[in-house]
Design an enzyme around this catalytic site. Sequence first.
Site, PDB file in Angstrom:
ATOM      1  N   LYS A  52       0.834  -1.205   0.000  1.00 22.64           N
ATOM      2  CA  LYS A  52       0.000   0.000   0.000  1.00 22.64           C
ATOM      3  C   LYS A  52       0.869   1.256   0.000  1.00 22.64           C
ATOM      4  CE  LYS A  52      -4.030  -2.045   2.235  1.00 22.64           C
ATOM      5  NZ  LYS A  52      -4.893  -2.048   3.432  1.00 22.64           N
ATOM      6  N   SER A  68      -0.863   0.396   6.043  1.00 23.80           N
ATOM      7  CA  SER A  68      -1.292  -0.489   7.120  1.00 23.80           C
ATOM      8  C   SER A  68      -2.321  -1.466   6.584  1.00 23.80           C
ATOM      9  CB  SER A  68      -1.893   0.340   8.264  1.00 23.80           C
ATOM     10  OG  SER A  68      -2.175  -0.478   9.374  1.00 23.80           O
ATOM     11  N   ASP A  69      -2.283  -2.672   7.116  1.00 20.19           N
ATOM     12  CA  ASP A  69      -3.272  -3.677   6.741  1.00 20.19           C
ATOM     13  C   ASP A  69      -3.540  -4.547   7.954  1.00 20.19           C
ATOM     14  OD1 ASP A  69      -4.744  -4.792   4.289  1.00 20.19           O
ATOM     15  OD2 ASP A  69      -3.955  -6.583   5.265  1.00 20.19           O
ATOM     16  N   GLN A  70      -4.737  -5.097   8.007  1.00 19.27           N
ATOM     17  CA  GLN A  70      -5.124  -5.880   9.174  1.00 19.27           C
ATOM     18  C   GLN A  70      -5.876  -7.128   8.743  1.00 19.27           C
ATOM     19  OE1 GLN A  70      -8.503  -4.666  11.795  1.00 19.27           O
ATOM     20  NE2 GLN A  70      -6.871  -4.416  13.287  1.00 19.27           N
ATOM     21  N   GLY A 105      -0.421  -4.972  10.182  1.00 19.18           N
ATOM     22  CA  GLY A 105       0.871  -4.627   9.605  1.00 19.18           C
ATOM     23  C   GLY A 105       0.998  -3.124   9.492  1.00 19.18           C
TER      24      GLY A 105
END
Length: 195
Positions: A52, A68-70, A105
């Site tokens: 991203k 950010s990623d979840q 993340g």
Amino acid sequence: MPRLVLASSSRYRRQLLDRLELPYAWESPDIDETPRPGESPRALVHRLSLAKAERLAEAWPDHLIIGSDQVAVFEDEVLGKPEDEAAARAQLARFSGRRVSFLTGLALIDTRRGSHRVCHERFDVLFRSLDEDEIARYVARERPLDSAGSFRMEGLGIALFERLEGDDPNALIGLPLIRLCELLREAGLDPLGER
């Protein structure tokens, strides 16, 4: 002072970043978030958070770019966002009296220096025992269809829990601010610095 960009279309991440009172721009990175075969949840959030931020790097030179990623993980299964209210109710029924782990993340790319850092935060949610009526009322009221795990901790979802375990509750919402502040300071942008 380095300039800041958030690579996200999430209003929840923007609300969290607003708490640092730093000026920033935001843009949706529009990437394919499909997990790769055999990819662990940790590897997935690492790859997607960096992807991203990387997607915006060329368009934002001389910036610090946050990605950010979840993912939500239950019984070694990565959970997605529910397709509809029935799927949300089914997800929450599975969680009743059980633990769900969230991995978030976080990537920070410094396009000035051509460097980056990536880390992840784990946060666990222990659900209290829930009956069908409670679940139905919650889903009807909050409509958490845009949330992995079918709940919003920052809203009425807090009523579903027995206990929360982790270092940074902001990670559960999607942006671990404690770790982000650490990465920003390392990159020369102190949220408590002079403005």
